[in-house]
Design an enzyme around this catalytic site. Structure first.
Site, short mmCIF file in Angstrom:
data_model
loop_
_atom_site.label_atom_id
_atom_site.label_comp_id
_atom_site.label_asym_id
_atom_site.label_seq_id
_atom_site.Cartn_x
_atom_site.Cartn_y
_atom_site.Cartn_z
N LYS A 184 1.02 -1.20 -0.09
CA LYS A 184 -0.14 0.01 0.14
C LYS A 184 0.88 1.29 -0.07
O LYS A 184 1.41 1.55 1.19
CB LYS A 184 -0.97 0.02 1.32
CG LYS A 184 -2.00 1.11 1.18
CD LYS A 184 -2.50 1.76 2.39
CE LYS A 184 -1.66 2.60 3.03
NZ LYS A 184 -1.30 3.73 2.16
N GLU A 260 10.36 1.15 10.34
CA GLU A 260 11.25 2.41 9.98
C GLU A 260 10.37 3.60 10.11
O GLU A 260 9.74 4.00 9.42
CB GLU A 260 11.82 2.20 8.28
CG GLU A 260 12.25 1.00 7.89
CD GLU A 260 13.76 0.63 8.71
OE1 GLU A 260 14.08 1.71 9.30
OE2 GLU A 260 14.35 -0.38 8.43
N CYS A 294 13.79 10.74 6.41
CA CYS A 294 13.87 10.37 7.56
C CYS A 294 15.33 10.66 8.31
O CYS A 294 15.79 10.54 9.42
CB CYS A 294 13.30 8.96 7.91
SG CYS A 294 14.21 7.89 6.63
N GLU A 391 10.62 16.54 14.01
CA GLU A 391 11.28 16.24 12.77
C GLU A 391 10.59 17.56 11.94
O GLU A 391 9.49 17.61 11.82
CB GLU A 391 10.48 14.74 12.22
CG GLU A 391 11.47 14.22 11.48
CD GLU A 391 10.83 12.84 10.94
OE1 GLU A 391 9.72 12.46 11.52
OE2 GLU A 391 11.54 12.04 10.34
P1 NAD Z 1 2.74 8.63 7.92
O1 NAD Z 1 2.92 7.72 8.87
O2 NAD Z 1 1.67 9.59 7.64
O3 NAD Z 1 2.29 7.60 6.43
C1 NAD Z 1 3.00 6.66 5.98
C2 NAD Z 1 2.36 5.51 5.28
O4 NAD Z 1 1.43 4.93 6.48
C3 NAD Z 1 1.33 6.17 4.21
O5 NAD Z 1 1.32 5.10 3.42
C4 NAD Z 1 0.11 6.34 4.85
O6 NAD Z 1 -0.88 6.25 4.06
C5 NAD Z 1 -0.03 5.16 5.76
N1 NAD Z 1 -0.97 5.48 7.01
C6 NAD Z 1 -1.26 6.70 7.49
N2 NAD Z 1 -1.96 6.32 8.72
C7 NAD Z 1 -2.46 5.03 8.71
C8 NAD Z 1 -3.20 4.16 9.44
N3 NAD Z 1 -3.83 4.74 10.47
N4 NAD Z 1 -3.08 2.83 9.20
C9 NAD Z 1 -2.28 2.13 8.16
N5 NAD Z 1 -1.53 3.04 7.43
C10 NAD Z 1 -1.49 4.55 7.62
O7 NAD Z 1 4.11 9.08 7.28
P2 NAD Z 1 4.54 10.07 5.92
O8 NAD Z 1 3.99 11.30 6.47
O9 NAD Z 1 3.82 9.41 4.74
O10 NAD Z 1 5.82 9.84 5.91
C11 NAD Z 1 6.89 10.58 6.75
C12 NAD Z 1 7.36 9.84 7.84
O11 NAD Z 1 7.90 8.63 7.40
C13 NAD Z 1 8.42 10.75 8.53
O12 NAD Z 1 8.19 10.51 10.21
C14 NAD Z 1 9.83 9.82 8.26
O13 NAD Z 1 11.04 9.97 9.09
C15 NAD Z 1 9.24 8.55 7.97
N6 NAD Z 1 10.23 7.92 7.15
C16 NAD Z 1 10.89 7.17 7.82
C17 NAD Z 1 11.94 6.45 7.10
C18 NAD Z 1 12.74 5.15 7.64
O14 NAD Z 1 13.29 4.48 6.95
N7 NAD Z 1 13.02 5.33 8.80
C19 NAD Z 1 12.18 6.22 5.56
C20 NAD Z 1 11.22 7.49 5.06
C21 NAD Z 1 10.24 8.27 5.84
#
Ligand code: NAD
Length: 488
Positions: A184, A260, A294, A391
């Site tokens: 997804k 992650e 991230c 962040e």
């Molecule tokens: P997010 O948590 O809002 O979303 C990530 C994913 O989760 C998306 O696909 C989103 O649709 C899904 N999602 C959101 N709510 C959900 C729920 N209730 N149930 C299931 N899925 C859900 O994060 P974002 O804004 O897309 O990404 C940014 C974040 O990701 C930052 O905190 C960043 O640090 C982190 N990030 C971490 C890494 C790593 O490898 N550690 C890499 C890239 C991004």
């Protein structure tokens, strides 16, 4: 960049869900719009999956699992290798697609194709290196056999900031290990995954082994899949609060999980650093992906004796940066992903200034279409400022001075996160001390970018669980079986 090339490319992206080897519309024909953050224009409408569609994808992953797990490793590896080659052949298209849906400059999108592609090549090679053990037990009363087995159907959830690499970093080890998947992508940037999965289909991935659902009903669709008793693994990349909620859901099925999550990377510059290297590293660690990584350096912790020079030099570099649509030549700063991201940068800079920091360059959103924020340097950030806790996820470089090595370590570790840390020093012993003292899953010593498909990527503390990439990455998708046999 010709408009017709962009239109042609966008029109070639599948607009359906990919379930059991079929591209199909969502239940009731529901669709969701994808926009270009540089213009705000809708660039494509795609299927918007319901809970039932998600369940169908789960069915496909479960049904195709036994045959895929039994497929010879070499065959699975060759499919991944073909996918790597196809990705190289379509490199320019997939880079442009990422720029259109996510906003990153085209040069960086090309870099992501190179990085993301490496996971396909790496895990095509790792697949055949998974080994078991055989030997007498210490008592000599029997023979112990230890074997590795794919964990089963997996659910992969990816964020919007690296649309290709986050998908390949999960799909490649899962397939190499013999697992089937439902993926997804983030609803803000689903097109890259859809395009990539079409390449996987061309590379010969059998029906049902990879299934894609795009949805705006994220919570319910995901929860239905996570609570399915046939699911065995959840791999998530995204924010820490969402990761925590998903871990609770995953507890019911005692799922294997990889998380992650967020970061708050310190970037420490000592008085014995090579400032040319530190400034170069700072520009990469901060402004890559418009600060939306991230691994982005969040707090620049700089020795008081060099802080003025460091601030002046990064300010000069930032003054020369070009803002614009990522498809334009020479652009280094594209749009942020959405209005909320601009509001967050505005708020964090405002709070820092109110508490006594100084903006040396930038410091404001950009008017007009698209969601742009100026590349910014904020000097002399005071303890307690929100920008040091949160962040930033934007092009804002926040500088805090320090006096002693102990202070630097204390400030660097003063966060609930522990994904990556950057340290600049020419003193070897000091560098070694920092490796030992920093609470971090990854570290860049005199470098501003650490990610590599051959290395274990992942964090400590609230930054996550598990590792992606490296020799470790495939084991996230394998489970161990121990058998004791009688002596022959
Ligand atoms: P997010 O948590 O809002 O979303 C990530 C994913 O989760 C998306 O696909 C989103 O649709 C899904 N999602 C959101 N709510 C959900 C729920 N209730 N149930 C299931 N899925 C859900 O994060 P974002 O804004 O897309 O990404 C940014 C974040 O990701 C930052 O905190 C960043 O640090 C982190 N990030 C971490 C890494 C790593 O490898 N550690 C890499 C890239 C991004």
């Amino acid at each position: 960049m010709s408009v017709s090339r962009e239109e042609e490319l966008l029109a070639s992206v599948p607009d359906g869900l990919y379930i059991a080897g079929q591209w199909r519309a969502a239940e009731g024909g529901k669709t969701l719009d994808v926009a270009d953050p540089a213009t705000g224009d809708v660039i494509r409408s795609i299927a918007d999956a319901s809970v039932a569609d998600g369940a169908a994808a789960m069915d496909a992953a479960a049904e195709s699992f036994p045959a895929w797990a039994a497929t010879p490793v070499r065959e699975r590896a060759e499919i991944l290798r073909r996918a790597f080659d196809l990705l190289q052949a379509r490199r320019e298209d997939i880079a442009l697609l990422m720029t259109l849906e996510m906003g990153k400059p085209l040069a960086e999108a090309r870099g992501e194709v190179a990085y993301g592609g490496e996971f396909l090549r790496w895990f095509s090679e790792e697949a055949a290196h998974v080994q078991g053990r055989y030997g007498a037990n210490p008592e000599g009363t029997g023979r112990m056999i230890v074997t590795q087995h794919p964990v089963g159907p997996c659910f992969l959830i990816t964020p919007w900031n690296f649309p290709l690499a986050m998908a390949t970093r999960k799909i490649a080890p899962a397939l190499a290990a013999g697992c089937t998947v439902v993926i997804k992508p983030a609803s803000l940037t689903p097109l890259t995954t859809l395009f990539f999965v079409k390449l996987l289909e061309e590379a010969g991935v059998p029906a049902g082994v990879v299934n894609v659902i795009t949805t705006s009903t994220t919570g319910p669709v995901s929860e239905r899949i996570i609570r399915d008793p046939r699911l065995r693994k959840l791999s998530f990349t995204g924010s820490t609060p969402v990761g925590q909620r998903l871990l609770q859901q995953a507890a019911e099925g005692v799922l294997r999980t990889s998380m992650e999550l967020g970061g708050n990377a310190p970037f420490v510059v000592f008085d014995d650093a090579d400032l040319d290297k530190a400034v170069e590293g700072a520009m990469q660690a901060k402004f890559r992906n418009i600060g939306q990584a991230c691994t982005a350096a969040n707090r620049f912790i700089v020795h008081r004796s060099v802080v003025e020079e460091f601030t002046r030099r990064v300010t000069e570099r930032v003054q020369g940066m070009r803002i614009g649509r990522g498809t334009e030549d020479g652009v280094q700063i594209g749009p942020l992903i959405d209005d909320r991201a601009v509001a967050k940068a505005t708020q964090l800079v405002g709070d820092a200034v109110q508490r006594g920091a100084t903006v040396t360059v930038g410091g404001a959103a950009v008017d007009g279409p698209g969601t742009f924020y100026q590349p910014t340097v904020v000097a002399d950030v005071q303890p307690g400022s929100e920008i040091l806790r949160e962040e930033i996820f934007g092009p804002v470089l926040a500088i805090v001075p320090f006096d002693t090595e102990d202070d630097a370590v204390r400030i660097a570790n003063d966060t609930e996160y522990g994904l990556v840390s950057y340290v600049f020093t020419e003193n070897l012993a000091r560098g070694q001390r920092m490796i030992e003292r920093l609470e971090t899953g990854m570290m860049g010593l005199n470098v501003g970018v650490v990610s590599n498909a051959a290395a274990p990527f992942g964090g400590w503390k609230l930054s996550g669980l598990g590792r992606e990439g490296g020799a470790e990455g495939i084991h996230e998708y394998l489970q161990t079986k121990y058998t004791l046999t009688a002596n022959p």
